[in-house]
Design an enzyme around this catalytic site. Structure first.
Site, PDB file in Angstrom:
ATOM      1  N   HIS A 179       0.869  -1.182   0.000  1.00 48.64           N
ATOM      2  CA  HIS A 179       0.000   0.000   0.000  1.00 48.64           C
ATOM      3  C   HIS A 179       0.911   1.239   0.000  1.00 48.64           C
ATOM      4  CE1 HIS A 179      -2.764   2.977   1.825  1.00 48.64           C
ATOM      5  NE2 HIS A 179      -3.759   2.162   1.538  1.00 48.64           N
TER       6      HIS A 179
ATOM      7  N   GLN B 179      -4.156  -4.673   7.331  1.00 47.94           N
ATOM      8  CA  GLN B 179      -5.040  -5.772   6.915  1.00 47.94           C
ATOM      9  C   GLN B 179      -4.720  -7.051   7.693  1.00 47.94           C
ATOM     10  OE1 GLN B 179      -7.537  -5.116   4.986  1.00 47.94           O
ATOM     11  NE2 GLN B 179      -6.873  -3.146   4.175  1.00 47.94           N
TER      12      GLN B 179
ATOM     13  N   LYS C 232     -10.335  -0.069  10.892  1.00 49.99           N
ATOM     14  CA  LYS C 232     -10.520  -1.293  10.089  1.00 49.99           C
ATOM     15  C   LYS C 232     -10.859  -2.490  10.966  1.00 49.99           C
ATOM     16  CE  LYS C 232      -7.171   0.191   6.573  1.00 49.99           C
ATOM     17  NZ  LYS C 232      -7.952   0.533   5.394  1.00 49.99           N
TER      18      LYS C 232
ATOM     19  N   CYS D 198      -4.840   2.183  -3.687  1.00 49.01           N
ATOM     20  CA  CYS D 198      -3.603   2.737  -3.098  1.00 49.01           C
ATOM     21  C   CYS D 198      -2.422   1.796  -3.307  1.00 49.01           C
ATOM     22  CB  CYS D 198      -3.779   3.040  -1.615  1.00 49.01           C
ATOM     23  SG  CYS D 198      -4.949   4.356  -1.306  1.00 49.01           S
TER      24      CYS D 198
ATOM     25  N   ASP E 251       3.270  -3.855   8.251  1.00 46.64           N
ATOM     26  CA  ASP E 251       2.087  -3.030   8.051  1.00 46.64           C
ATOM     27  C   ASP E 251       0.891  -3.949   8.297  1.00 46.64           C
ATOM     28  OD1 ASP E 251      -0.201  -1.898   7.041  1.00 46.64           O
ATOM     29  OD2 ASP E 251       0.655  -1.347   5.096  1.00 46.64           O
TER      30      ASP E 251
END
Ligand SMILES: Cc1ncc(COP(=O)(O)O)c(C=O)c1O
Length: 414
Positions: A127, A206, A229, A371, A203
């Site tokens: 991303h 997700q 999220k 993104c 990261d």
């Protein structure tokens, strides 16, 4: 039905007020864009209004009752998040979101530790939030930015990993790709990076919402994620970092609350995590994220993951109805290797047209570059349609998506 199989999840959509509201055209809301942001349960929404109605006050300063209550609630939220990921409280730094957490590391740790001739390794799946901060760090320091390649199935190619790790100071890697769903083999990458002397930032935008997380077992040095999220409010995120790293790192933002002593010319700083939380914190949303974590913990992250896996497998199977009619599914077609994300295109229907047609039926999907522009450019995709699932989605939601796709195919005579 997939939603009824787990008693922990049966009927949970009713905990989410927005899912009970019909769209302006009178349709049931079929929300398939949780990779962008998740919906919020009533308990999280109530926690925000309770804070503002009953004990709104600044934290860490006031001695009066509601200030003490706000401070306690804020620090309790931190403790809940620490337990959720198996970290120490002092290793949980509140940020605005994943993006800010990654920038914190790129500036505070990166400026102090990366120099010309060093390498920073990311993957081709990242991303923009886990790419641009490293581009900027490389530009500031003269370090080299390297990439773990991705193959045509959307899987990371690790054959040259040891070569790529040579001279590397940091590996910054997404837990799962928001564009394709691909789950990164962190159990391979992290030990190999450490053996080569590199630190690892994950990261987890997700990751944390979907997988049970134990940062001690994972052994990542930094893990960044966003509250919005994972059922929490917007404007609150987390940087987990090993205490020893936070202790050694200079601060990122400076000012109130992050100090120990301030003189006119020099200051000393607070201990972690407060050293990295300059200014008035986002008290309400941190408390809301704590309640979101309660909600997820009560259900159990293994149940969440299994449900998403089952829905993804079901959706992949149903998409086969469009086989031979110009269907392209991007990323691994294997529910065990992806988070609950399916990226696709149908014939020559532009992804934005597809999303607009589905919207008229109350179905929310994402269309665009997600993104991840460099990945889209590499693969030669202008845009993809993306459906993403979370714990409140049901088999009926997938069926509604398929009905919508059949309707779109009829309109475009596919
Ligand atoms: C993989 C990944 N990383 C980073 C981000 C950025 O998250 P945020 O906008 O909450 O900072 C996202 C958001 O979609 C994402 O999917």
């Amino acid at each position: 039905m997939i939603d009824a199989r787990d008693s922990a999840l049966a009927g949970i959509a009713s905990d989410f007020p927005i899912l009970g509201r019909p769209t302006s055209r009178g349709h049931r809301l079929v929300y398939l864009d949780s990779a962008a942001t998740s919906q919020k349960p009533r308990s999280v929404i109530d926690a925000l209004s309770t804070y503002y109605e009953e004990y709104n006050a600044n934290i860490h300063r006031g001695v009066y009752e509601i200030a003490a209550r706000a401070t306690d609630a804020f620090e309790l939220a931190r403790a809940k998040i620490a337990t959720f990921i198996n970290a120490r409280d002092s290793e949980v730094v509140f940020t605005r979101n994943t993006t800010e957490a990654i920038n914190l590391v790129a500036y505070a740790w990166g400026n102090a530790n990366v120099k010309a001739g060093d390498a920073i390794l990311v993957s081709e799946l990242e991303h923009h939030s886990n790419l641009v901060p490293w581009q900027m760090l490389a530009q500031r320091t003269g370090a080299e930015l390297r990439f773990i390649p991705v193959d045509e199935r959307g899987l990371l190619v690790l054959e040259d990993l040891d070569h790529l790790l040579d001279g590397c100071k940091l590996v910054a890697i997404g837990h799962a790709s928001n564009a394709l769903g691909t789950i990164a083999p962190l159990d391979v990458i992290i030990p190999r990076a450490h053996a080569a002397g590199a630190l690892v930032l994950v990261d987890g935008a997700q990751g944390a919402p979907h997988f049970g997380l134990d940062v001690k077992t994972l052994d990542a040095d930094f893990y960044a994620f966003s509250g919005h999220k994972m059922l929490g409010p917007t404007g609150i995120g987390v940087l987990y970092a090993k205490h020893v790293l936070l202790d050694a790192m200079p601060p990122f933002l400076t000012g109130g609350d992050m100090i120990h002593r301030v003189g006119y010319r020099h200051s000393t700083f607070n201990t972690p995590p407060w050293k990295f939380e300059a200014g008035t914190s986002n008290v309400a949303d941190a408390i809301g994220l704590g309640v979101a974590v309660d909600y997820l913990s009560n259900i159990g992250m293994d149940v969440v993951r299994q449900h998403e896996r089952d829905l993804t497998a079901y959706a992949l199977a149903r998409l086969e109805e469009f086989e031979g009619r110009g269907l392209d599914v991007y990323g691994p077609r294997d529910a065990d290797r992806i988070s609950g994300v399916i990226s696709f295109n149908l014939g020559d229907i532009h992804a934005h047209d597809l999303a607009s047609i589905l919207d008229t039926e109350g179905i929310c999907i994402r269309a665009g570059h997600h993104c991840a522009m460099p990945l889209m450019d590499k693969m030669g995709w202008a845009a993809t349609a993306r459906a993403s699932f979370y714990l409140y989605n049901t088999q009926a939601d997938v069926d509604a998506l398929m009905d919508g796709l059949h309707a779109a195919a009829r309109i475009f005579k596919i």
